[in-house]
Scaffold this motif. Structure first.
Motif, PDB file in Angstrom:
ATOM      1  N   LEU A  64       9.712  -0.540  10.611  1.00  0.00           N
ATOM      2  CA  LEU A  64       9.998   0.839  10.199  1.00  0.00           C
ATOM      3  C   LEU A  64      11.420   0.986   9.690  1.00  0.00           C
ATOM      4  N   ASP A  65      12.372   0.375  10.392  1.00  0.00           N
ATOM      5  CA  ASP A  65      13.768   0.479   9.973  1.00  0.00           C
ATOM      6  C   ASP A  65      13.971  -0.110   8.584  1.00  0.00           C
ATOM      7  N   GLY A  66      13.308  -1.234   8.317  1.00  0.00           N
ATOM      8  CA  GLY A  66      13.426  -1.859   7.002  1.00  0.00           C
ATOM      9  C   GLY A  66      12.839  -1.003   5.894  1.00  0.00           C
ATOM     10  N   ARG A  67      11.688  -0.388   6.179  1.00  0.00           N
ATOM     11  CA  ARG A  67      11.031   0.420   5.153  1.00  0.00           C
ATOM     12  C   ARG A  67      11.730   1.765   4.951  1.00  0.00           C
ATOM     13  N   GLN A  68      12.376   2.250   5.991  1.00  0.00           N
ATOM     14  CA  GLN A  68      13.090   3.519   5.853  1.00  0.00           C
ATOM     15  C   GLN A  68      14.274   3.411   4.904  1.00  0.00           C
ATOM     16  N   GLN A  69      14.731   2.211   4.654  1.00  0.00           N
ATOM     17  CA  GLN A  69      15.806   2.041   3.677  1.00  0.00           C
ATOM     18  C   GLN A  69      15.322   2.425   2.282  1.00  0.00           C
ATOM     19  N   LYS A  70      14.029   2.199   2.025  1.00  0.00           N
ATOM     20  CA  LYS A  70      13.466   2.579   0.721  1.00  0.00           C
ATOM     21  C   LYS A  70      12.975   4.024   0.734  1.00  0.00           C
ATOM     22  N   TYR A  71      12.510   4.493   1.897  1.00  0.00           N
ATOM     23  CA  TYR A  71      11.986   5.857   2.021  1.00  0.00           C
ATOM     24  C   TYR A  71      12.772   6.594   3.112  1.00  0.00           C
ATOM     25  N   PRO A  72      14.009   6.957   2.831  1.00  0.00           N
ATOM     26  CA  PRO A  72      14.903   7.490   3.876  1.00  0.00           C
ATOM     27  C   PRO A  72      14.525   8.871   4.392  1.00  0.00           C
ATOM     28  N   ASN A  73      13.720   9.609   3.654  1.00  0.00           N
ATOM     29  CA  ASN A  73      13.432  10.991   4.051  1.00  0.00           C
ATOM     30  C   ASN A  73      12.132  11.159   4.823  1.00  0.00           C
ATOM     31  N   VAL A  74      11.420  10.059   5.085  1.00  0.00           N
ATOM     32  CA  VAL A  74      10.137  10.184   5.779  1.00  0.00           C
ATOM     33  C   VAL A  74      10.342  10.241   7.286  1.00  0.00           C
ATOM     34  N   ASP A 107       0.830  -1.210   0.000  1.00  0.00           N
ATOM     35  CA  ASP A 107       0.000   0.000   0.000  1.00  0.00           C
ATOM     36  C   ASP A 107       0.862   1.258   0.000  1.00  0.00           C
ATOM     37  N   THR A 108       1.958   1.214   0.738  1.00  0.00           N
ATOM     38  CA  THR A 108       2.893   2.344   0.705  1.00  0.00           C
ATOM     39  C   THR A 108       3.492   2.518  -0.684  1.00  0.00           C
ATOM     40  N   ASP A 109       3.960   1.430  -1.253  1.00  0.00           N
ATOM     41  CA  ASP A 109       4.544   1.502  -2.597  1.00  0.00           C
ATOM     42  C   ASP A 109       3.504   1.953  -3.628  1.00  0.00           C
ATOM     43  N   GLY A 110       2.230   1.631  -3.356  1.00  0.00           N
ATOM     44  CA  GLY A 110       1.171   1.999  -4.294  1.00  0.00           C
ATOM     45  C   GLY A 110       0.913   3.480  -4.391  1.00  0.00           C
ATOM     46  N   VAL A 111       1.330   4.246  -3.361  1.00  0.00           N
ATOM     47  CA  VAL A 111       1.141   5.703  -3.407  1.00  0.00           C
ATOM     48  C   VAL A 111       2.477   6.434  -3.489  1.00  0.00           C
ATOM     49  N   ALA A 112       3.507   5.719  -3.885  1.00  0.00           N
ATOM     50  CA  ALA A 112       4.859   6.286  -3.901  1.00  0.00           C
ATOM     51  C   ALA A 112       5.021   7.431  -4.896  1.00  0.00           C
ATOM     52  N   LYS A 113       4.123   7.532  -5.880  1.00  0.00           N
ATOM     53  CA  LYS A 113       4.201   8.645  -6.819  1.00  0.00           C
ATOM     54  C   LYS A 113       3.763   9.963  -6.176  1.00  0.00           C
ATOM     55  N   GLU A 114       3.056   9.847  -5.068  1.00  0.00           N
ATOM     56  CA  GLU A 114       2.702  11.041  -4.311  1.00  0.00           C
ATOM     57  C   GLU A 114       3.854  11.361  -3.355  1.00  0.00           C
ATOM     58  N   ASN A 115       3.644  12.230  -2.399  1.00  0.00           N
ATOM     59  CA  ASN A 115       4.697  12.653  -1.482  1.00  0.00           C
ATOM     60  C   ASN A 115       4.487  11.985  -0.121  1.00  0.00           C
ATOM     61  N   ILE A 116       5.111  10.839   0.091  1.00  0.00           N
ATOM     62  CA  ILE A 116       4.989  10.144   1.368  1.00  0.00           C
ATOM     63  C   ILE A 116       5.864  10.864   2.394  1.00  0.00           C
ATOM     64  N   ILE A 117       5.229  11.372   3.435  1.00  0.00           N
ATOM     65  CA  ILE A 117       5.998  12.151   4.412  1.00  0.00           C
ATOM     66  C   ILE A 117       6.140  11.431   5.751  1.00  0.00           C
ATOM     67  N   ALA A 118       5.387  10.346   5.967  1.00  0.00           N
ATOM     68  CA  ALA A 118       5.496   9.646   7.251  1.00  0.00           C
ATOM     69  C   ALA A 118       5.111   8.186   7.113  1.00  0.00           C
ATOM     70  N   LEU A 119       5.767   7.353   7.900  1.00  0.00           N
ATOM     71  CA  LEU A 119       5.426   5.938   8.053  1.00  0.00           C
ATOM     72  C   LEU A 119       5.176   5.683   9.530  1.00  0.00           C
ATOM     73  N   CYS A 120       4.170   4.865   9.812  1.00  0.00           N
ATOM     74  CA  CYS A 120       3.834   4.579  11.202  1.00  0.00           C
ATOM     75  C   CYS A 120       3.619   3.083  11.389  1.00  0.00           C
ATOM     76  N   ASP A 121       4.263   2.517  12.389  1.00  0.00           N
ATOM     77  CA  ASP A 121       4.095   1.102  12.717  1.00  0.00           C
ATOM     78  C   ASP A 121       4.595   0.887  14.140  1.00  0.00           C
ATOM     79  N   PRO A 122       3.894   0.112  14.967  1.00  0.00           N
ATOM     80  CA  PRO A 122       4.358  -0.097  16.339  1.00  0.00           C
ATOM     81  C   PRO A 122       5.634  -0.917  16.437  1.00  0.00           C
ATOM     82  N   ASP A 123       6.029  -1.561  15.336  1.00  0.00           N
ATOM     83  CA  ASP A 123       7.229  -2.388  15.319  1.00  0.00           C
ATOM     84  C   ASP A 123       8.360  -1.629  14.624  1.00  0.00           C
TER      85      ASP A 123
END
Length: 465
Positions: free
Chosen positions: A78-88, A58-74
């Motif tokens: 988050l660390d794994g996904r931040q490798q793809k989206y380092p600026n969020v 779902d995150t990758d599905g909106v990647a053409k927009e401006n993703i500014i934040a990721l949220c997950d209790p784990d």
């Protein structure tokens, strides 16, 4: 918030659903995504709640927009996904995320376990944010009505993540059925090979150390607190637990019932009964079940009975339609039913869809011995196209945000579909062979008290707005 039943008594009637559903369809016909042709338009600021599992796609599905934040209790996720989206920016608690950056957001995606769907979505919608939420849209009937009301009052662009809605096969099947090719439909049978996660199990004793990276209090959210047990609830194993998921029915019926729900204009059922189960336990959904819904006459539709069947085909007891009902399907499938499927039985013939999303269908008229592909059958070929085809499931939502046509699975439709499906979960938890006579407009049983299943008891700090 106003009283639950009084605030919805008028707007939630079956006639209201048919009317608003028709209007939404008309809007789609009248405004087929014209704004997509614009060369320039502002990218949306989006936060993605739930970063693992379905949240990843779902995150990758909106990647053409401006993703500014990721949220997950784990934080490991988050660390794994931040490798793809380092600026969020990253958060473990979406309540804190909304406090910190809510003013900067245009929209959110929600891809959490089921018990968080309504809370996260409602918080966003109260702030005027557009929402894409995974299926099932919510966990309870009460929550379905809250989100539907918020979307309507706030005039927000919404979409539930049942991707088959965008498929041309599903939309074509709706057109063919509503054109009367198989006549009035009196029976509907839908089956699934789920669960593929633990169900029919007891709560384990004891507790395990909570990983330092996991905010267990946030993961529990609106449910009542319980000890952490490694790999028992998180990740993914939550679906089978009453407190966190909606079982096989809640997970898959938003896909498999989507096409007939639309085609048959299914409003509120008047009766729901769990006919049989295998492997029932006090805190989890059973290993397999058979549930019956009865729908009265609707606008231009005869009464119809709908049976839901689930269970792993390899398990000891798995419920499926009577072989006489599906004999032609067995003939074309080398004697074996597909893992999931949908069968509509009308006065003039049958329509069978062999997959989760309704991406294709087969048609057999009463005087025919076997099924023919829906795109090849002469009776279907003469039916005109009345539903526009989709630019993509997520793109519909993005276009709606920018003033385009309503997304095909917007909350006016999706909340209604989810609510009806969740009535099956209520019947299942109410007990086997204990039919519920249902008062749809007032969301209550006429012959039993199931109010504790209509609305959950929210843990302090996690109330639904």
């Amino acid at each position: 918030m106003q009283n639950f039943t009084s605030q919805n008594k008028t707007s939630q009637t079956r006639r209201g659903f048919i009317k608003t559903g028709t209007l939404a369809g008309a809007a789609i016909v009248a405004a087929p995504y014209l704004l997509r042709a614009q060369a320039e338009r502002k990218k949306l600021n989006i936060a993605c709640i739930g970063a693992g599992g379905k949240g990843q796609s779902d995150t990758d599905g909106v990647a053409k927009e401006n993703i500014i934040a990721l949220c997950d209790p784990d934080k490991r996720i988050l660390d794994g996904r931040q490798q793809k989206y380092p600026n969020v920016k990253v958060f473990q608690d979406y309540r804190k995320m909304f406090e910190a950056i809510g003013k900067d957001l245009d929209a959110v995606t929600v891809s959490t376990p089921d018990h968080h769907h309504a809370i996260a979505s409602a918080l966003a919608m109260q702030m005027g944010k557009h929402v894409f939420c995974q299926k099932p849209l919510v966990q309870t009937v009460y929550e379905a009505r809250v989100l539907r009301k918020l979307a309507r009052e706030k005039k927000l662009a919404t979409q539930m993540g049942n991707q088959g809605s965008a498929g041309p096969g599903l939309r074509r099947a709706v057109e063919v059925i509503q054109a009367g090719v198989i006549g009035p439909v009196r029976e509907l049978h839908v089956w699934s090979n789920r669960p593929i996660w633990p169900q029919g199990v007891d709560r384990p004793e004891g507790e395990d150390p909570i990983p330092a990276e996991l905010d267990w209090d946030v993961w529990i959210g609106p449910a009542q607190m319980r000890p952490f047990k490694n790999k028992v609830y998180h990740p993914f194993a939550w679906r089978g637990w009453f407190d966190f998921g909606t079982g096989a029915l809640g997970d898959m019926a938003c896909h498999t019932v989507n096409m007939p729900f639309r085609a048959l204009k299914l409003g509120y059922p008047t009766k729901i009964e769990c006919e049989d189960v295998f492997g029932a336990k006090p805190e989890t959904y059973p290993k397999s079940s058979r549930i019956r819904f009865e729908f009265p006459e609707r606008e231009g539709q005869v009464p119809v009975k709908f049976w839901w069947y689930d269970g792993d085909p390899k398990s000891q007891t798995t419920f499926r339609p009577d072989q006489e009902k599906v004999k032609e399907i067995l003939d074309m499938q080398a004697g074996k039913l597909p893992g999931s499927g949908c069968l509509l039985i009308g006065d003039k013939g049958k329509i069978f869809s062999p997959d989760d999303y309704g991406s294709k269908f087969y048609l057999k008229l009463k005087d025919e011995a076997e099924y023919t592909g829906g795109d090849k059958h002469a009776a279907a070929q003469s039916v005109p196209q009345t539903i526009p085809r989709s630019p993509g499931h997520v793109q519909e939502w993005i276009d709606m945000i920018h003033g385009g046509a309503p997304a095909y699975s917007n909350y006016e439709i999706a909340a209604y579909l989810t609510e009806i499906i969740l009535l099956g979960c209520i019947a299942l938890r109410h007990g086997t062979k204990k039919p519920i006579e249902w008062d749809g407009p007032n969301a209550k049983a006429k012959n039993a008290d199931v109010s504790h299943l209509v609305k959950r008891n929210y843990r302090k700090g996690w109330d639904l707005v």
